[in-house]
Write an enzyme that holds these catalytic residues in place. Structure first.
Site, short mmCIF file in Angstrom:
data_model
loop_
_atom_site.label_atom_id
_atom_site.label_comp_id
_atom_site.label_asym_id
_atom_site.label_seq_id
_atom_site.Cartn_x
_atom_site.Cartn_y
_atom_site.Cartn_z
N ASP A 35 0.83 -1.21 0.00
CA ASP A 35 0.00 0.00 0.00
C ASP A 35 0.86 1.26 0.00
O ASP A 35 1.60 1.52 0.96
CB ASP A 35 -0.87 0.03 1.26
CG ASP A 35 -1.99 -1.00 1.19
OD1 ASP A 35 -2.75 -0.98 0.20
OD2 ASP A 35 -2.10 -1.82 2.12
N MET A 37 0.78 5.31 0.05
CA MET A 37 -0.10 6.45 0.38
C MET A 37 0.71 7.74 0.39
O MET A 37 1.81 7.77 0.95
CB MET A 37 -0.70 6.26 1.77
CG MET A 37 -1.45 4.95 1.93
SD MET A 37 -2.03 4.77 3.62
CE MET A 37 -2.70 3.11 3.55
N MET A 137 -12.62 -1.37 -2.99
CA MET A 137 -12.27 -1.01 -1.61
C MET A 137 -13.48 -1.28 -0.71
O MET A 137 -14.58 -0.77 -0.95
CB MET A 137 -11.88 0.47 -1.51
CG MET A 137 -10.57 0.82 -2.18
SD MET A 137 -9.17 -0.17 -1.64
CE MET A 137 -9.12 0.20 0.12
N GLY A 142 -6.69 4.39 3.33
CA GLY A 142 -5.83 5.24 4.16
C GLY A 142 -5.30 4.55 5.40
O GLY A 142 -4.23 4.91 5.89
N PHE A 143 -6.03 3.57 5.89
CA PHE A 143 -5.62 2.96 7.16
C PHE A 143 -5.97 1.47 7.17
O PHE A 143 -7.00 1.07 6.62
CB PHE A 143 -6.34 3.63 8.34
CG PHE A 143 -6.12 5.11 8.38
CD1 PHE A 143 -5.00 5.66 9.00
CD2 PHE A 143 -7.01 5.97 7.75
CE1 PHE A 143 -4.78 7.02 9.00
CE2 PHE A 143 -6.81 7.34 7.74
CZ PHE A 143 -5.69 7.88 8.37
N GLY A 144 -5.13 0.70 7.84
CA GLY A 144 -5.47 -0.69 8.11
C GLY A 144 -6.40 -0.74 9.32
O GLY A 144 -6.59 0.26 10.02
N GLY A 145 -7.00 -1.88 9.53
CA GLY A 145 -7.77 -2.11 10.76
C GLY A 145 -9.14 -1.48 10.82
O GLY A 145 -9.72 -1.37 11.89
N GLY A 176 -9.77 -4.40 2.52
CA GLY A 176 -10.18 -3.62 3.68
C GLY A 176 -11.14 -4.35 4.58
O GLY A 176 -12.23 -4.75 4.17
N GLY A 177 -10.70 -4.57 5.82
CA GLY A 177 -11.57 -5.18 6.82
C GLY A 177 -11.93 -6.63 6.55
O GLY A 177 -12.94 -7.13 7.06
N GLY A 197 -4.86 -7.40 6.01
CA GLY A 197 -3.73 -6.81 6.73
C GLY A 197 -3.77 -7.15 8.20
O GLY A 197 -3.12 -8.10 8.67
N SER A 198 -4.56 -6.38 8.95
CA SER A 198 -4.56 -6.57 10.40
C SER A 198 -5.07 -7.95 10.81
O SER A 198 -4.59 -8.53 11.79
CB SER A 198 -5.40 -5.48 11.07
OG SER A 198 -6.65 -5.39 10.44
C1 DX5 Z 1 -6.25 0.49 3.26
C2 DX5 Z 1 -5.30 -0.39 2.53
C3 DX5 Z 1 -5.43 -1.80 2.86
C4 DX5 Z 1 -5.09 -2.15 4.29
C5 DX5 Z 1 -5.95 -3.32 4.65
O1 DX5 Z 1 -6.17 1.76 2.75
O2 DX5 Z 1 -5.48 -0.25 1.14
O3 DX5 Z 1 -4.69 -2.64 1.98
O4 DX5 Z 1 -3.75 -2.50 4.48
O5 DX5 Z 1 -5.84 -3.54 6.00
P1 DX5 Z 1 -6.96 -4.31 6.81
O6 DX5 Z 1 -7.05 -5.69 6.24
O7 DX5 Z 1 -6.44 -4.28 8.20
O8 DX5 Z 1 -8.24 -3.56 6.64
ZN ZN Z 2 -4.54 -1.77 -0.21
#
Ligand code: DX5
Ligand code: ZN
Length: 216
Positions: A35, A37, A137, A142-145, A176-177, A197-198
């Site tokens: 990712d 950003m 998406m 923008g963020f994991g978790g 995402g999620g 991710g998380s």
């Molecule tokens: C969010 C990223 C994702 C993120 C997913 O902007 O594009 O790839 O790393 O993380 P999780 O699986 O924790 O939502």
């Molecule tokens: Zn991503």
């Protein structure tokens, strides 16, 4: 095709990045999700070329690079040189999307287009034949978790229908999620690649969690 799993390195331990890359190499994962950003397209900054090159040095599986940046055209050649195999740009960041897709392919990479949660799948009707991947998406980027947005499942079905109707060879990735429960729903709806991710990196055994996602 059996679905693919792409752990997102955004959630790895950056002080032990080689260790986490080796874990993914040895696991049942298929790709590395990377990712990028820029702090402009999304309200967060992650990492750039030096880190991608470092990942590439150790990774034995393809790098699936997700650009959350403005003006991606300026950097496409640099991402190819850094080791990206699949490169996804955001629909919302591209004024001349068709040109951008061709540029990605001309640089030897597979081309993906990502859609924010508010962007309807139908905007891809006129480029779907040119695409290798649609990245839907399931959170605001923008963020994991973050929490999975349930409407994504409907969008996956819509993307699948568009691909079928047009005879496109594009595959569908969701990001995402994602956990095992959401993953199962998404695969049922037609998803081909699950990013996590998380859910992977915060689990007691990331390698086992990858197996759990792969065997859905
Ligand atoms: C969010 C990223 C994702 C993120 C997913 O902007 O594009 O790839 O790393 O993380 P999780 O699986 O924790 O939502
Ligand atoms: Zn991503």
């Amino acid at each position: 095709m059996p679905h693919l799993i792409a752990p997102s390195v955004l959630s790895c331990d950056f002080a032990n990045i080689q260790r986490d890359i080796e874990m993914i190499n040895a696991s049942e994962a298929d790709w590395f999700h990377v990712d990028v950003m820029d702090g402009v397209f999304v309200p967060n900054i992650s990492f750039g070329f030096p880190v991608i090159k470092a990942i590439k040095k150790h990774a034995t599986k393809p790098l699936d690079v997700h650009l959350m940046i403005e003006n991606p055209d300026h950097y496409i050649e640099d991402f190819a040189k850094s080791g990206a195999d699949v490169l996804s740009v955001h629909y919302e960041a591209c004024r001349h999307l068709h040109r951008t897709i061709q540029l990605i392919k001309a640089n030897g990479m597979k081309a993906g287009v990502a859609l924010n949660p508010h962007t309807t799948v139908s905007v891809l009707e006129d480029v779907i034949m040119d695409l290798d991947m649609v990245l839907i998406m399931s959170v605001n980027p923008g963020f994991g978790g973050q929490k999975f947005i349930q409407h994504t499942v409907t969008k996956v079905k819509q993307a699948k229908a568009l691909i079928k109707k047009t005879g496109s060879t594009a595959i569908i990735e969701v990001d995402g999620g994602v956990n095992t429960a959401k993953g199962a729903e998404l695969i049922n709806a037609g998803a081909d690649v699950l990013v996590a991710g998380s859910f992977v990196f915060n689990s007691d055994s990331p390698a086992q969690t990858i197996i759990d996602l792969k065997s859905l």
